[in-house]
Motif scaffolding. Structure first.
Motif, PDB file in Angstrom:
ATOM      1  N   LEU A   1      46.983 -13.005   6.109  1.00  0.00           N
ATOM      2  CA  LEU A   1      47.856 -12.103   6.865  1.00  0.00           C
ATOM      3  C   LEU A   1      47.506 -10.650   6.569  1.00  0.00           C
ATOM      4  O   LEU A   1      47.450  -9.811   7.474  1.00  0.00           O
ATOM      5  CB  LEU A   1      49.321 -12.373   6.531  1.00  0.00           C
ATOM      6  N   ARG A   2      47.284 -10.362   5.302  1.00  0.00           N
ATOM      7  CA  ARG A   2      46.956  -8.989   4.914  1.00  0.00           C
ATOM      8  C   ARG A   2      45.661  -8.533   5.569  1.00  0.00           C
ATOM      9  O   ARG A   2      45.580  -7.424   6.094  1.00  0.00           O
ATOM     10  CB  ARG A   2      46.849  -8.901   3.393  1.00  0.00           C
ATOM     11  N   ARG A   3      44.632  -9.379   5.556  1.00  0.00           N
ATOM     12  CA  ARG A   3      43.347  -9.018   6.170  1.00  0.00           C
ATOM     13  C   ARG A   3      43.505  -8.803   7.671  1.00  0.00           C
ATOM     14  O   ARG A   3      42.944  -7.854   8.231  1.00  0.00           O
ATOM     15  CB  ARG A   3      42.299 -10.096   5.879  1.00  0.00           C
ATOM     16  N   ARG A   4      44.258  -9.690   8.324  1.00  0.00           N
ATOM     17  CA  ARG A   4      44.456  -9.551   9.767  1.00  0.00           C
ATOM     18  C   ARG A   4      45.207  -8.275  10.101  1.00  0.00           C
ATOM     19  O   ARG A   4      44.886  -7.584  11.065  1.00  0.00           O
ATOM     20  CB  ARG A   4      45.208 -10.776  10.302  1.00  0.00           C
ATOM     21  N   TRP A   5      46.224  -7.962   9.295  1.00  0.00           N
ATOM     22  CA  TRP A   5      47.009  -6.746   9.539  1.00  0.00           C
ATOM     23  C   TRP A   5      46.154  -5.495   9.330  1.00  0.00           C
ATOM     24  O   TRP A   5      46.196  -4.566  10.135  1.00  0.00           O
ATOM     25  CB  TRP A   5      48.228  -6.715   8.626  1.00  0.00           C
ATOM     26  N   LEU A   6      45.359  -5.472   8.256  1.00  0.00           N
ATOM     27  CA  LEU A   6      44.493  -4.328   7.998  1.00  0.00           C
ATOM     28  C   LEU A   6      43.470  -4.152   9.112  1.00  0.00           C
ATOM     29  O   LEU A   6      43.178  -3.024   9.529  1.00  0.00           O
ATOM     30  CB  LEU A   6      43.787  -4.497   6.650  1.00  0.00           C
ATOM     31  N   ALA A   7      42.913  -5.271   9.611  1.00  0.00           N
ATOM     32  CA  ALA A   7      41.954  -5.194  10.716  1.00  0.00           C
ATOM     33  C   ALA A   7      42.623  -4.650  11.974  1.00  0.00           C
ATOM     34  O   ALA A   7      42.033  -3.847  12.710  1.00  0.00           O
ATOM     35  CB  ALA A   7      41.355  -6.571  10.978  1.00  0.00           C
ATOM     36  N   MET A   8      43.854  -5.082  12.235  1.00  0.00           N
ATOM     37  CA  MET A   8      44.588  -4.586  13.399  1.00  0.00           C
ATOM     38  C   MET A   8      44.848  -3.088  13.283  1.00  0.00           C
ATOM     39  O   MET A   8      44.667  -2.331  14.247  1.00  0.00           O
ATOM     40  CB  MET A   8      45.921  -5.326  13.531  1.00  0.00           C
TER      41      MET A   8
END
Length: 231
Positions: free
Chosen positions: A217-224
């Motif tokens: 979730l953290r990686r996806r949020w940072l990418a977004m």
């Protein structure tokens, strides 16, 4: 730079790196020659520092390697002091106590000539000018639920005072100068949302674990967020 300092800095560079570092990259960072870097790498390996790799390909420091806490530079001590000052002012009580404990532990083990950087620092962070509006929110428990990957049911009031109830998957707590943010996946919206903690009207800490890994979730949020900045 003295050779002992250079050896220490090489270990620090490898510790921070996300992938293999070439001798050329290390030499450029330390403003020295590649030949010196190769000799230093060989010396570190001879001292049983777990470095893998070879010249021309890159070097990696294996996980689990640690160094004595005494090996801190003046800049590193000041960086810790400045960060701890910010935490003391802006974080929740649990983290504030931890920051004070960290400074005390570092002061107990560093050489006397560096202790001045803690006892009489040359760096400072501004005080909190306004009282926070989230005094009734257990931010420490929000941090714990984020680490454990457990769900929350919250009642949230938006900027216009409209309230909504939703189940969220918390994975980060953000500390800003004036507000704190709960960053989570919202089941109601099917998307990431950031909730100001001073607008959390009610929180129910559920024992249910959410199905995603919080690191994912953290990686996806940072990418977004990175994609939004680029746009």
């Amino acid at each position: 730079m003295r050779r002992a300092d250079r050896l220490f800095e090489i270990v620090q560079l490898l510790r921070r790196a996300r992938g293999p570092l070439t001798g050329e990259a290390i030499a450029a960072e330390l403003e020295t020659s590649r030949r010196s870097v190769y000799r230093d790498i060989a010396a570190l390996i001879a001292q049983h520092v777990p470095i893998r790799g070879e010249a021309g390909i890159g070097y990696v420091l294996e996980r689990g390697f640690d160094m004595p806490p005494l090996m801190l530079t003046s800049d590193e001590v000041e960086a810790v002091v400045l960060g701890a000052q910010w935490v003391l002012v802006h974080a929740d009580d649990g983290l504030a106590r931890a920051a004070a404990d960290v400074l005390a532990k570092i002061a107990a083990v560093i050489p006397p000539h560096l202790r001045t950087a803690i006892e009489d620092p040359a760096v400072i962070t501004p005080p909190a000018w306004h009282e926070r509006g989230d005094a009734g929110v257990d931010v420490a428990r929000l941090r714990a639920w984020s680490l454990q990957g457990r769900k929350l049911t919250i009642r949230y009031s938006d900027a216009d005072g409209r309230e909504s109830e939703r189940t969220v998957w918390p994975f980060l707590v953000g500390y800003l100068d004036s507000v704190r943010m709960l960053i989570a996946w919202c089941e109601l919206r099917g998307d990431f949302r950031m909730f100001r903690t001073d607008r959390l009207v009610a929180i129910d800490f559920l024992e249910t674990r959410y199905p995603e890994h919080r690191a994912t979730l953290r990686r996806r949020w940072l990418a977004m967020m990175a994609a939004r900045r680029e746009r």
